[in-house]
Enzyme design. Structure first.
Site, short mmCIF file in Angstrom:
data_model
loop_
_atom_site.label_atom_id
_atom_site.label_comp_id
_atom_site.label_asym_id
_atom_site.label_seq_id
_atom_site.Cartn_x
_atom_site.Cartn_y
_atom_site.Cartn_z
N THR A 1 48.45 130.66 96.11
CA THR A 1 48.35 129.19 96.19
C THR A 1 48.32 128.56 94.80
OG1 THR A 1 45.96 129.36 96.38
CG2 THR A 1 47.21 129.24 98.42
N ARG B 1 42.13 128.65 99.80
CA ARG B 1 42.78 129.37 100.90
C ARG B 1 41.99 129.18 102.20
NH1 ARG B 1 46.95 132.96 102.07
NH2 ARG B 1 47.74 132.81 99.95
N GLU C 1 47.18 141.35 104.11
CA GLU C 1 45.97 140.65 104.53
C GLU C 1 45.92 140.20 105.99
OE1 GLU C 1 44.46 138.05 100.90
OE2 GLU C 1 46.65 138.16 100.99
N PHE D 1 40.98 136.62 101.46
CA PHE D 1 40.81 135.69 100.35
C PHE D 1 40.38 134.29 100.81
CE2 PHE D 1 42.46 133.57 96.41
CZ PHE D 1 42.01 134.46 95.46
N ALA E 1 47.22 138.75 97.31
CA ALA E 1 47.81 137.73 98.17
C ALA E 1 48.91 138.31 99.05
CB ALA E 1 48.34 136.55 97.34
N PHE F 1 41.35 146.34 97.67
CA PHE F 1 41.09 145.30 98.68
C PHE F 1 40.70 143.95 98.08
CE2 PHE F 1 39.46 149.48 100.22
CZ PHE F 1 40.57 149.81 100.97
N GLU G 1 40.70 142.99 91.61
CA GLU G 1 41.66 141.99 91.13
C GLU G 1 41.20 141.40 89.81
OE1 GLU G 1 42.89 139.13 94.06
OE2 GLU G 1 43.94 137.90 92.60
N ARG H 1 40.50 140.99 100.63
CA ARG H 1 41.50 140.90 101.70
C ARG H 1 41.29 139.69 102.63
NH1 ARG H 1 42.79 146.54 104.70
NH2 ARG H 1 45.03 146.31 104.93
#
Lengths: 486, 780
Positions: B447, B315, B726, B349, B516, B233, B237, B347
Site C-alpha cells: 500500500t 491495511r 497472506e 499485515f 505483502a 511470516f 521484515e 502475515r
C-alpha cells in the site's frame, strides 16, 4: 568394581565413537547431544528450535539392543539429553539416512508430498518419521499423529506431513538400517554397560550401572541432582544455563526398568520410560491410557520416566493425580533398605517430596482397584497435545447398586501447590446419591478445598470453573455408564 | 545424453526439498564458522519504561574471552534503526521504552563468556509506570498519530434511518511469529570498511541500509546475503535489521566475524508480534441483515516504536470491509504507543484484524435477526454496479466471490450439515457443534505504492546453465521454486539448467521486502523481463545461424524457445539446441547477462482524501469450518474445513496448496491457542513454547479439503497467477465464527456472543459461564 571410567562409548551413525569427558577441552558431561552434534563438522542437520523439548527440531533417533536379536529405535529430543546417556547406544542423525543421492523412503515421501517449506523443522520431522518407519505400527491416523505430536511446524499446516506419516506406516519398513542391524547390534553389545564416573572441572557426573552402586553414590553424594529421563533437569542446563555441579544419572540401571503384575496389583520400576509403560499397561491400569495420551510428546515419553515425573513433584505433573486416585504407593530405597509411602504422603509441598537425601525411588505400586469402581482422568490445557495442564482431575468412583456413592476420590492437579485431593468435597459426597443436583452442589464445595493461583497458563477464576466442570464431566460420563448398565 | 536436459512435465518439487530432508540446508547458524569468530550477546533493558542511571561495564570487560562491550556512545554512525520513521535507537541512550530494548553489546569467544560478562554489567535504572495495553494508551492519549480516516457516504445520518443499530467492541490479540529459526546474523568484516552480512532477513536491502547507517559507512560497502530463512511470516521484515546491525557493530569494533543468534526465549521476549487491535463499532442494518452503515474506530498497539505500524493500520482500514459492500462507512485508525517491543509485520499485515471486526458485526447481526450468518454474509457480498466499489473507491473487478460461494456451498454440503448440526445441538447438552462460512477478499500490492518494484539479474553460462538472481527472499514459501519454474518456462529449458542464487544486495539493488504476498508477482515479472531481453539477443544469433545453415530467411520473432531448443515456428524441424546457441552467442560476443526491472502499473493512494487504487488486484477465497465444543472445558477442535482459494493460474499448485493450508493453520493458532500475556511490569509471560502454544499436528481439521479455484488467468500478472502468501491466513476466521456458532448453541437464539480473538478454551469457558449466569438472571 572400578568407577574410574570417564569414556563414553557409542556409535555415531555406523562409526564407533569414544569420548573421554574427563576435563575434555570442548565437552562437559552435561553437554547435550544437540550441542555435541552441532559443534562437529558435518552434523548441523539437527536444529535447536527451543532448547526445552517443546518443538522437536532437535529430534534424533537412538537405537538400543532390544534383547540380543534386534534393535529398538527411539526418537528423542537431543536438546534434553546429556552425552553420557548415549553410552552403549547408536545415535542416528539425519545425515545418515540418505545414501548419496538415494533418499531414505521417509525423505523421499516428504519431498514428493511437499512436506517441507522453510525446512528448519524438517530434519526433526524426518527423524520422527524414521522412528515411525521402524515402529511397524498399524497405519492409522492416530498412530501417525502420536508419533509427530512433538514436532512443531509453522509452515505447512501439517497435512502433507500427516499424509507422509500414514504412508510411512504403510511402507515395507525395509531400509539400509535393516541390512546393518546385525552389525550394529553386535557392536553395541560389545560396549559394556559399565559405570561412568566423570570429573570435569568443577562438575562431577556419575552414571552407575547397577542399583546397589547407585545407592552407595546417593549416600555419599546427597547433593547430587538425580537425573533419570532428565527431561526436566536438562532444561536447567540447556536453556537456563544453570551449572549443575553434581549429577547422579540413574538412567543406565536396568533393575529400575520393570513392570510386573500379581493378583493384588502392579509394580512399576521408577526407570520405566513412559512410552514403554504406556504400551505395557494400556489395557490394564485405569486412566494410564488417558493420561499418557496427553503426556508431553512422543520424544519426551521416550525419555521421561515414571519415577522422574513423581520426583519432580510438580503441581501440574500429569501422573501424580492419577496415582493418587489409584491409591498408589512409592517405594523408596537407600543402602539400608526400602520403605513405602502412599503417593499422597510422598508429595509434601510445592516441588517437595518426602524422599530422604540418601534415597531414590525404586518403584511405584498400584493396587488393583475393586471391581465396578470407575476411573476417569481429565486434563484441561490450552492445547490438547504437548501442553502442560491448567487443571486436571483424576477420579475414582465407587457407586452402589442404588447409585449411592460408596467412595469417591477426587485428585486435582493445578489447583494447589501440589496435586491434591478435594477432601472436603469427597467427604460431603460420600454416602449421597450420584445425581446432577448433588454433583452441582458438591462442585460448589470445591472452593473450600482449593484456592488456585493465576499464572501464565490460566487465571484462578478459570481454574475454579474448570475444577467444577470436570466434576460435572465425571458425572455426565459415569452417569451414562450407570444409565446404560442399569 | 545431457543429464540436465531431462525434462519432466511434472510441477517442480520445492527447490530446497532435497537439502531440507537430508539436513544439508544451510541456515545462518549452520554456516561454517570463520576463524576468529566471536559470539554476540545483547544486554537488554529490564524495565519497560524508565531511564538508565548507571551503566558500568568495567568489571564485565575483564571476563575472560570478552573482546568488546559497546554501548550507544560507541556507535560510529547513526544510533538509529527505525525502518520508516527514525524513532528506534539501535542501543538505548538514556531513555528505556520497553523490556528487551538493547542497551549494550558484548562480543566474546564463547556464548558462555558473553553470558557471564552480561551478568557482570552494573546496570541501574529508574523506572516509570509503563503503558502496556491499548485501553491505557487511549486513556493517556499515548498515540503515534495523526489518525487515519476513510469515509464514504454519511453513516451517522444513515443510522437514523436504520431499522436496527448495534454497537460494541472487539479485541484481537497479539501473535508471536514462531518461525522455527530464531533471529540470527553473521557479520564478517572485510578490508577497507567492507562488511558482509549473512542475515535471516526478508528485506536484505533495508538490512544493508541499517547496517550502513549504524556503521556510518556507505551502502556500497555492505553486502547482505540471504540464502534462506527458517520461516519469517513478517517477523523478519524489519526486525532482522536489529540483529544484523548489532552483529555488525561488534564485528566492526573487534574486526572479527561476529554471530548473534537469539535463543527462543530472547526471540519471543524481545521482538515484536502481530499488532493487537481494539475495534469500536456501530453498525446499522435492515431486517434482512443488509449492512447500511458502519462506523469503525480501530486502535492498534504499535509498541514502543513506529516500525511498520502505519502501513499495518492502513491495511486494516482497507480490509475492514472484507468481502462486503457497505454503502455508508467511516473507518478511523490510530496507532497506540505502549511500552512493549515494537509490534511488526505478520502475515495478513492488519488485514485479519480489520476483517475480524466486520465478521464479528455480521455474526452479531445474524444472531440478532435469528438468521444463519452465512445467509447474512452472502447478502452483503460485493456485487455489481455501485455495490462493486470499496470504501476507498477501488472497483472490485473480476469478483470471484459469487463463483466460489456457489462451489463451496456444494462441496462443503453446507446446508445439509447446518441442519444436522442444529439437530445435534438440540440433542446434546455438553457437546455442541458449530459451522461457519467466511470469505476473504485481500488486496495485493504494497500500500506504500513506490515499494511495488523489483529487479532481477540473469546470467547464462557457456555450458547453457542459468543463474537467476532476484530481489525476493526464500523463507519456505516456495518463491525460489516458482522463480525457477518461470525462468525455465521463459527460456524453454529444463528446470535443472536453472539455479536460483542466494539473495544478495550485491546482485540486485534497492529491493523491496519479500512481503505483502508480492514476492512472485514482482520478482517473477522482473525475471521474465530480464529473460526476454536475453531471448531477443539470442533469437538474433539463432536466426543468423539457422539462416546460414538452412538458407531460409528466418525472422528472430518467428523463433520459439521450447524443449531446450530454439525452433522455427513455421518448421519445427529447423532448430538449434539451447546449449549450442549459447556457445555460439558467446563466440559471437553477445552478452549473456541481463537485468530485469518491473514496477506494478497503476498503483496510487491519496492518504489525505482516503481514495485511490492501492491494489493491483484482489485475491479471493472462502472457507467452511465445523467445530466441536466441549461445553465443560471450553475445548474446541475442528472436525472439518473446506477451502476454495483463488490463485489465478497457479505457478505451482502443490506449493500454493501448502501456502493455503499453512496460512489457515497459522491463523487457527491466532484464533484459538496463541495467547500473549504480560505482567504489570511489561514482562512477557508466555515466552517459550512451554506456555505459548502454536498448533500441533493433532490440531488440524480431521477432514481438511483444500482446493484451488479453477478459473481464468489473472490479467496482467506473471503467467496469470495470483499472490497466495497472506490471504489464506484470514480463512481461519471461519474457525472463529464456527466456535462462536457452537457457543451460540449454548446461549440460545438472539444472544450476542462476546468472544474475541484468541478464543482460548479459558476465554470460551468464561464466556459460557457469563452466558449461563445471564440466562439464570433472565429466568428470574
Amino acid at each position: 568394581m572400578s568407577l574410574q571410567n570417564s569414556t563414553v562409548r557409542f556409535l555415531l551413525n555406523n562409526t564407533p565413537f569414544e569420548v573421554d569427558l574427563s576435563n575434555h577441552a570442548d565437552f562437559q558431561p552435561t553437554t547435550t547431544i544437540l550441542n555435541f552434534l552441532r559443534s562437529r563438522h558435518g552434523y548441523k542437520g539437527v536444529k535447536e528450535g527451543c532448547a526445552e523439548g517443546d518443538c522437536g527440531a532437535c529430534t534424533v533417533v537412538v537405537a538400543v539392543p532390544d534383547g540380543h536379536k534386534k534393535l529398538k529405535y527411539r526418537a528423542i529430543n537431543s536438546c534434553l539429553v546429556f552425552l553420557p546417556w548415549l553410552h552403549g547406544k547408536q545415535l542416528i542423525t539425519v545425515e545418515s539416512l540418505a545414501r548419496g543421492q538415494n533418499l531414505h523412503p521417509v525423505q523421499q515421501l516428504l519431498v514428493d508430498h511437499y512436506g517441507s517449506q522453510c525446512g528448519f523443522c524438517t530434519p526433526g520431522i524426518v527423524m520422527s518419521l524414521f522412528e515411525l518407519f521402524k515402529s511397524r505400527q498399524e497405519p492409522t491416523r492416530d498412530n501417525a499423529i502420536r508419533a509427530l505430536s512433538g514436532n512443531l511446524c509453522r509452515c505447512t499446516g501439517y497435512q502433507p506431513i500427516l499424509e507422509v506419516a500414514i504412508k510411512t506406516l504403510e511402507s515395507n519398513h525395509e531400509d539400509h538400517f535393516s541390512e546393518n542391524e546385525k552389525m550394529v547390534l553386535d557392536s553395541l553389545l560389545s560396549i559394556q554397560n559399565q559405570s561412568l564416573s566423570i570429573k570435569s572441572g568443577k562438575q562431577t557426573y556419575l552414571k552407575p550401572s547397577g542399583l546397589k552402586e547407585a545407592l552407595q553414590l546417593r549416600f555419599s553424594r546427597p547433593d547430587a541432582v538425580i537425573a533419570s529421563g532428565a527431561t526436566d533437569i536438562a532444561v536447567r542446563q540447556s536453556k537456563k544455563f544453570e551449572f549443575l555441579p553434581e549429577i547422579l544419572d540413574i538412567s543406565g540401571i536396568d533393575e529400575l526398568k520393570f513392570f510386573t503384575e500379581d493378583d493384588d496389583g502392579w509394580t512399576i520400576g521408577s526407570g520405566m520410560p513412559i512410552e514403554d509403560l504406556w504400551q505395557l499397561s494400556v489395557d490394564k491400569i485405569p486412566m494410564f491410557d488417558e493420561v499418557f495420551r496427553v503426556f508431553a510428546s512422543h520424544q519426551i515419553r521416550n525419555l521421561a520416566t515414571l519415577g522422574g515425573n513423581i520426583a519432580s513433584a510438580s503441581p501440574i505433573g500429569d501422573t501424580l493425580p492419577v496415582l493418587m486416585a489409584l491409591n498408589a504407593a512409592v517405594e523408596l530405597e537407600n543402602i539400608k533398605g526400602r520403605r513405602t509411602l502412599p503417593v499422597e504422603q510422598f508429595i509434601t509441598a510445592y516441588r517437595q517430596t518426602a524422599m530422604l537425601l540418601d534415597e531414590i525411588i525404586r518403584s511405584v505400586y498400584i493396587p488393583k482397584p475393586p471391581a465396578n469402581s470407575l476411573f476417569r482422568f481429565y486434563k484441561v490445557s490450552k492445547r490438547k497435545e504437548l501442553d502442560i495442564s491448567t487443571v486436571s482431575l483424576a477420579a475414582m468412583l465407587d457407586l452402589s447398586k442404588e447409585n449411592k456413592i460408596n467412595k469417591v476420590i477426587l485428585t486435582y492437579g493445578g489447583m494447589a501447590d501440589r496435586p491434591a485431593r478435594a477432601l472436603k468435597t469427597e467427604k460431603w459426597l460420600s454416602g449421597k446419591l450420584w445425581t446432577p443436583e448433588i454433583v452441582k452442589e458438591a462442585s460448589l464445595l470445591l472452593a473450600s478445598d482449593f484456592s488456585p493461583i493465576s499464572d501464565a497458563r490460566s487465571g484462578k477464576e478459570a481454574r475454579n470453573i474448570f475444577a467444577r466442570n470436570l466434576l460435572m464431566k465425571l458425572f455426565v460420563e459415569t452417569n451414562e455408564i450407570a444409565v446404560n448398565n442399569g | 545424453m545431457d543429464k540436465l536436459a531431462e525434462n519432466s512435465s511434472d510441477w517442480l518439487k520445492h527447490e530446497s526439498a532435497f537439502s531440507h530432508v537430508t539436513g544439508q540446508a544451510v541456515f545462518i547458524d549452520d554456516i561454517a564458522e570463520p576463524s576468529g569468530i566471536l559470539y554476540g550477546q545483547v544486554v537488554f533493558s529490564p524495565v519497560a519504561s524508565g531511564r538508565i542511571l548507571r551503566l558500568d561495564c568495567e568489571q564485565a570487560r575483564k571476563t575472560p574471552g570478552v573482546h568488546a562491550i559497546i554501548s550507544s556512545k560507541d556507535i560510529p554512525g547513526e544510533n538509529q534503526m527505525g525502518p520508516v520513521i527514525h524513532d528506534e535507537p539501535c542501543l538505548a541512550d538514556s531513555e528505556l521504552s520497553f523490556i528487551g530494548q538493547a542497551v549494550c553489546l558484548i562480543a566474546a569467544e564463547t556464548p558462555e563468556a558473553g553470558r557471564k560478562a552480561s551478568s557482570q554489567i552494573i546496570f541501574e535504572t529508574e523506572s516509570y509506570e509503563p503503558v502496556l495495553d491499548i485501553r491505557t494508551a487511549i486513556a493517556k492519549k499515548s498515540f503515534f498519530g495523526p489518525e487515519r480516516v476513510i469515509l464514504r457516504g454519511d453513516p451517522e445520518k444513515m443510522f437514523e434511518n436504520c431499522q436496527n443499530v448495534i454497537q460494541g467492541e472487539l479485541e484481537t490479540g497479539a501473535q508471536e511469529h514462531w518461525y522455527l529459526e530464531t533471529h540470527a546474523s553473521l557479520c564478517i568484516p572485510g578490508e577497507n570498511d567492507e562488511m558482509t552480512v549473512f542475515s535471516s532477513s526478508q528485506h536484505p536491502s533495508e538490512t544493508q541500509a541499517v547496517v550502513a547507517e549504524v556503521l556510518g559507512i556507505s551502502r556500497n560497502l555492505v553486502t547482505v546475503d540471504v540464502k534462506r530463512m527458517g520461516g519469517a511470516f513478517g517477523g523478519k521484515e524489519t526486525q532482522a535489521n536489529h540483529i544484523a546491525a548489532w552483529a555488525a557493530l561488534l564485528a566492526k569494533a573487534t574486526n572479527r566475524p561476529v554471530k548473534i543468534r537469539f535463543t527462543r526465549d530472547e526471540d519471543q521476549k524481545y521482538t515484536g508480534k502481530r499488532h493487537p487491535f481494539l475495534g469500536k463499532y456501530k453498525a446499522g442494518f435492515d431486517d434482512n441483515g443488509k449492512l447500511l452503515a458502519t462506523i469503525i474506530h480501530l486502535f492498534s498497539d504499535g509498541g514502543a516504536a513506529t516500525d511498520l505500524s502505519w502501513a499495518i493500520l492502513e491495511r486494516a482500514l482497507f480490509h475492514v470491509d472484507n468481502a462486503y459492500y457497505i454503502p455508508n462507512i467511516l473507518v478511523t485508525g490510530q496507532v497506540c504507543r505502549t511500552n512493549l517491543p515494537s509490534n511488526t509485520a505478520f502475515r495478513g499485515f492488519g488485514g485479519p484484524q480489520g476483517m475480524a471486526v466486520t465478521e464479528y458485526i455480521l455474526d452479531t447481526i445474524a444472531r440478532k435477526l435469528g438468521k444463519d450468518p452465512t445467509e447474512v454474509r452472502h447478502l452483503n457480498f460485493y456485487s455489481s454496479g455501485e455495490c462493486a466499489y470499496t470504501h476507498y473507491g477501488k472497483e472490485v473487478v473480476n469478483n470471484r466471490l459469487p463463483l466460489i460461494y456457489e462451489k463451496i456451498m456444494v462441496s462443503s454440503d453446507y446446508l445439509a450439515r447446518r441442519k444436522k448440526i442444529d439437530d445435534f445441538n438440540r440433542q446434546h447438552e455438553f457437546i455442541k457443534k458449530g459451522i461457519a462460512l467466511t470469505p476473504v477478499k485481500f488486496g495485493i500490492s504494497f500500500t506504500t505504492s513506490f515499494l511495488n518494484q523489483a529487479g532481477a539479474l540473469v546470467h547464462i553460462y557457456q555450458d547453457g546453465t542459468v543463474n537467476v538472481n532476484h530481489g525476493g527472499t526464500e523463507m519456505g514459501q516456495g518463491l525460489h521454486t516458482k522463480m525457477k519454474h518461470i525462468a525455465s518456462k521463459e527460456f524453454g529449458i529444463s528446470a535443472n539448467y536453472v539455479r536460483i542464487e542466494a539473495t544478495s544486495t550485491g546482485k540486485v539493488p534497492n529491493t523491496s521486502a519479500t512481503a505483502a504476498s508480492s514476492g512472485s508477482d514482482l520478482n517473477g515479472m522482473a525475471i521474465s523481463i530480464a529473460i526476454n531481453k536475453l531471448k531477443e539477443r539470442l533469437a538474433l544469433v539463432a536466426s543468423d545461424v539457422l539462416n546460414e545453415t538452412t538458407g531460409f530467411k528466418i525472422e528472430p520473432v518467428s523463433l520459439h524457445f521450447v524443449n531446450n531448443q530454439v525452433i522455427w515456428k513455421e518448421n519445427p524441424d529447423i532448430s538449434i539446441s539451447f546449449k549450442s546457441l549459447i556457445k555460439t552467442a558467446y563466440l559471437k560476443q553477445v552478452s549473456l547477462s541481463a537485468t530485469g526491472y518491473y514496477r506494478t502499473p497503476g498503483i496510487h493512494w491519496d492518504r489525505e482524501k482516503g481514495r485511490g487504487n492501492p491494489f493491483y488486484y484482489f485475491a479471493f477465497g472462502m472457507a467452511v469450518s465445523e467445530v466441536e465444543l466441549d461445553v465443560l472445558t471450553g475445548y474446541t477442535h475442528l472436525t472439518r474445513t473446506d477451502i476454495i482459494n483463488d490463485v489465478g493460474n497457479s505457478l505451482n499448485p502443490e506449493i500454493d496448496l501448502g501456502q493455503v493450508r499453512g496460512g489457515f493453520i497459522q491463523g487457527l493458532g491466532w484464533i484459538t491457542t496463541e495467547d500473549i500475556k504480560h505482567d504489570n511490569k511489561g514482562n512477557l509471560l508466555n515466552y517459550s513454547p512451554d506456555t505459548y502454544k502454536i498448533p500441533v499436528i493433532a490440531d488440524i481439521p480431521e477432514v481438511f479439503n483444500v482446493e484451488l479455484l479453477e478459473t481464468e488467468p489473472n490479467p496482467g500478472t506473471i503467467h496469470g497467477s495470483k499472490a497466495v502468501g497472506e490471504p489464506p491466513f484470514m480463512l481461519s476466521l471461519s474457525a472463529w465464527m464456527a466456535i462462536r456458532d457452537a457457543v451460540s448453541a449454548v446461549a440460545g437464539p438472539g444472544r450476542e456472543i462476546k468472544l474475541g480473538i484468541p478464543a482460548t478454551n479459558e476465554k470460551i469457558q468464561l464466556c459460557l459461564e457469563e452466558l449461563k449466569s445471564e440466562n439464570k438472571n433472565t429466568q428470574k
